[in-house]
Enzyme design. Structure first.
Site, PDB file in Angstrom:
ATOM      1  N   ARG A  45      -0.771   2.986   8.133  1.00 35.04           N
ATOM      2  CA  ARG A  45      -0.832   2.322   6.920  1.00 35.04           C
ATOM      3  C   ARG A  45      -2.040   2.334   6.302  1.00 35.04           C
ATOM      4  O   ARG A  45      -3.120   2.776   6.713  1.00 35.04           O
ATOM      5  CB  ARG A  45      -0.127   1.343   6.713  1.00 35.04           C
ATOM      6  CG  ARG A  45      -0.052   0.279   8.172  1.00 35.04           C
ATOM      7  CD  ARG A  45      -1.498  -0.395   8.615  1.00 35.04           C
ATOM      8  NE  ARG A  45      -2.007  -0.879   7.241  1.00 35.04           N
ATOM      9  CZ  ARG A  45      -3.368  -1.154   7.347  1.00 35.04           C
ATOM     10  NH1 ARG A  45      -3.899  -0.613   8.200  1.00 35.04           N
ATOM     11  NH2 ARG A  45      -3.901  -1.701   6.368  1.00 35.04           N
ATOM     12  N   GLN A 195      -1.557  -7.690   8.921  1.00 33.14           N
ATOM     13  CA  GLN A 195      -2.665  -6.634   9.021  1.00 33.14           C
ATOM     14  C   GLN A 195      -4.020  -7.264   9.190  1.00 33.14           C
ATOM     15  O   GLN A 195      -4.750  -6.548   9.890  1.00 33.14           O
ATOM     16  CB  GLN A 195      -2.802  -5.831   7.854  1.00 33.14           C
ATOM     17  CG  GLN A 195      -1.788  -4.767   7.570  1.00 33.14           C
ATOM     18  CD  GLN A 195      -0.469  -5.623   6.495  1.00 33.14           C
ATOM     19  OE1 GLN A 195      -0.353  -6.746   6.592  1.00 33.14           O
ATOM     20  NE2 GLN A 195       0.347  -4.789   5.656  1.00 33.14           N
ATOM     21  N   ASP A 236      -5.060  -0.325  -3.312  1.00 31.77           N
ATOM     22  CA  ASP A 236      -3.975   0.855  -3.105  1.00 31.77           C
ATOM     23  C   ASP A 236      -3.928   1.573  -4.524  1.00 31.77           C
ATOM     24  O   ASP A 236      -3.516   2.802  -4.263  1.00 31.77           O
ATOM     25  CB  ASP A 236      -2.566   0.186  -2.839  1.00 31.77           C
ATOM     26  CG  ASP A 236      -2.680  -0.178  -1.372  1.00 31.77           C
ATOM     27  OD1 ASP A 236      -2.908  -1.526  -1.249  1.00 31.77           O
ATOM     28  OD2 ASP A 236      -2.175   0.471  -0.497  1.00 31.77           O
TER      29      ASP A 236
HETATM   30  O1  MRU Z   1       0.861  -2.265   3.264  1.00 34.35           O
HETATM   31  P1  MRU Z   1      -0.481  -1.552   3.793  1.00 34.35           P
HETATM   32  O2  MRU Z   1      -0.754  -1.980   5.246  1.00 34.35           O
HETATM   33  O3  MRU Z   1      -0.421  -0.124   3.804  1.00 34.35           O
HETATM   34  O4  MRU Z   1      -1.407  -2.145   2.638  1.00 34.35           O
HETATM   35  C1  MRU Z   1      -2.782  -1.803   2.929  1.00 34.35           C
HETATM   36  C2  MRU Z   1      -3.680  -2.612   2.157  1.00 34.35           C
HETATM   37  O5  MRU Z   1      -3.164  -3.072   0.925  1.00 34.35           O
HETATM   38  C3  MRU Z   1      -5.385  -2.186   1.963  1.00 34.35           C
HETATM   39  O6  MRU Z   1      -5.991  -3.149   1.617  1.00 34.35           O
HETATM   40  C4  MRU Z   1      -5.333  -0.710   0.908  1.00 34.35           C
HETATM   41  O7  MRU Z   1      -4.394   0.020   1.333  1.00 34.35           O
HETATM   42  C5  MRU Z   1      -6.745  -0.356   1.368  1.00 34.35           C
HETATM   43  S1  MRU Z   1      -6.909   0.334   2.712  1.00 34.35           S
HETATM   44  C6  MRU Z   1      -8.439   0.934   2.705  1.00 34.35           C
END
Ligand code: MRU
Length: 356
Positions: A45, A195, A236
């Site tokens: 992720r 996370q 994202d």
């Molecule tokens: O749902 P996830 O864990 O994939 O979300 C990750 C995030 O929101 C991060 O902050 C984003 O992807 C940036 S990662 C360098």
């Protein structure tokens, strides 16, 4: 360095992020369908890692395709892209990666089918190397923005685990620490998938960077007590006007930071910038299963049948963002102008030297 993902001839290998921090295990996906599942279930992720995982999944799927001519290779390629593209909608890096692989296939029409398959593998590997270089460049640009000492708050995980290495927001923190700044990280727990407490805390702990985990609802109190000098998060998807989609809860942190006069920075590679989307309203927000909210560590924590919302991301309007840190340099308001300018900026020479 933490190994988030890698290409191997046996398949695409991932550290299983659903098992961290208690188990450090690796899984090898031997088909593109397995790679798609790994993205969907969040074994891998984080926007940049999702992008490179997608590229490697495409490379794996086309390598193993029975196609013996270009027309059937193309057909197989599009089928693979459809499966991989349907995994997670918000991180634009996924679609950026698919597009880049498509361009590589377009450019490989004069090669033999076997050579075209190899070119796709090499392209995915190049994206991996570039991602690490971009993070290191972002670190250099962003480190100057970090306070010389004190607390820096981050949300979710935008670290080595969310990328091919070093991290975006955590890359900025790493570079600041490497330059001698005495930073103490406050890591938001990041409900519901944790996370922050599971992944950010795990990787910063490994690096010996002082870190305190707080539950998400403590951020305001920490700020009002003067414990936070800056906020840095990943993204994202960044729209053309500088609106930022990031992990759910980021918007709350940005509003709190503004109230307390604390700069709120976003660190992201150029592959996260989506100039085709004018503003945050156009960013698709993934809805995740209700069980992530109704259950905690496998145990129900809400009444049966209760209604639940579980958007995985929110959008922070650009007016809350003090600067966007990319490998091409910093963007500041007005973002419509500064992002357009960066779009025309050649990649940093440090990155070019990795590529050549
Ligand atoms: O749902 P996830 O864990 O994939 O979300 C990750 C995030 O929101 C991060 O902050 C984003 O992807 C940036 S990662 C360098």
């Amino acid at each position: 360095m933490i190994l988030t993902l890698e290409w191997t001839e046996a398949g695409v290998r991932f550290i299983d992020q659903t098992k961290l921090p208690t188990e450090e295990t690796y899984v090898t996906c031997t088909s593109y369908q397995q790679v798609a599942d790994a993205i969907r279930t969040m074994i891998v992720r984080g926007a940049p890692a999702i992008g490179v995982a997608a590229a490697m999944g495409i490379a794996l799927g086309t390598r193993d395709a029975a196609a013996r001519d270009h027309a059937s290779l193309r057909e197989e390629f599009e089928k693979i892209c459809q499966v991989i593209g349907a995994t997670r909608p918000t991180a634009v890096n996924l679609f950026w990666a698919i597009e880049r692989m498509r361009r590589k296939l377009d450019a490989s029409q004069k090669l033999s089918v076997a050579e075209a398959k190899r070119a796709l593998i090499e392209e995915a590997q190049r994206m991996y190397v570039e991602d690490i270089a971009a993070n290191q460049a972002m670190g250099k640009h962003g480190a100057t923005l970090m306070p010389s000492s004190g607390g820096v708050l981050t949300h979710c995980n935008a670290g080595a685990l969310a990328t091919c290495g070093y991290g975006t927001a955590l890359g900025v923190i790493r570079a600041a620490v490497e330059s001698g700044k005495k930073i103490h990280v406050f890591a938001d727990e990041t409900r519901p998938f944790l996370q922050g407490s599971r992944l950010t805390a795990w990787e910063l702990n490994k690096d010996g960077i002082p870190t305190t985990v707080i539950s998400d609802n403590m951020a305001g109190a920490m700020m009002s007590q003067g414990k936070i000098g800056a906020v840095v998060v990943g993204a994202d998807r960044i729209a053309a006007n500088g609106d930022v989609a990031n992990k759910i809860g980021t918007y709350t942190v940005a509003v709190l930071a503004k109230e307390h006069g604390i700069p709120f920075y976003v660190a992201a590679p150029w592959s996260t910038v989506d100039l085709a989307t004018p503003d945050g309203e156009g960013i698709p927000i993934e809805q995740r299963p209700a069980t992530e909210v109704t259950h905690f560590a496998g145990k129900r924590v809400t009444p049966e049948g209760i209604r639940v919302e579980n958007p995985a991301f929110d959008v922070t309007p650009h007016r809350y963002v003090a600067a966007i840190i990319t490998e091409r340099g910093l963007a500041r308001a007005p973002y419509t102008e500064s992002l357009k300018q960066l779009a025309n900026t050649a990649v940093l020479s440090s990155q070019q030297s990795v590529l050549t």
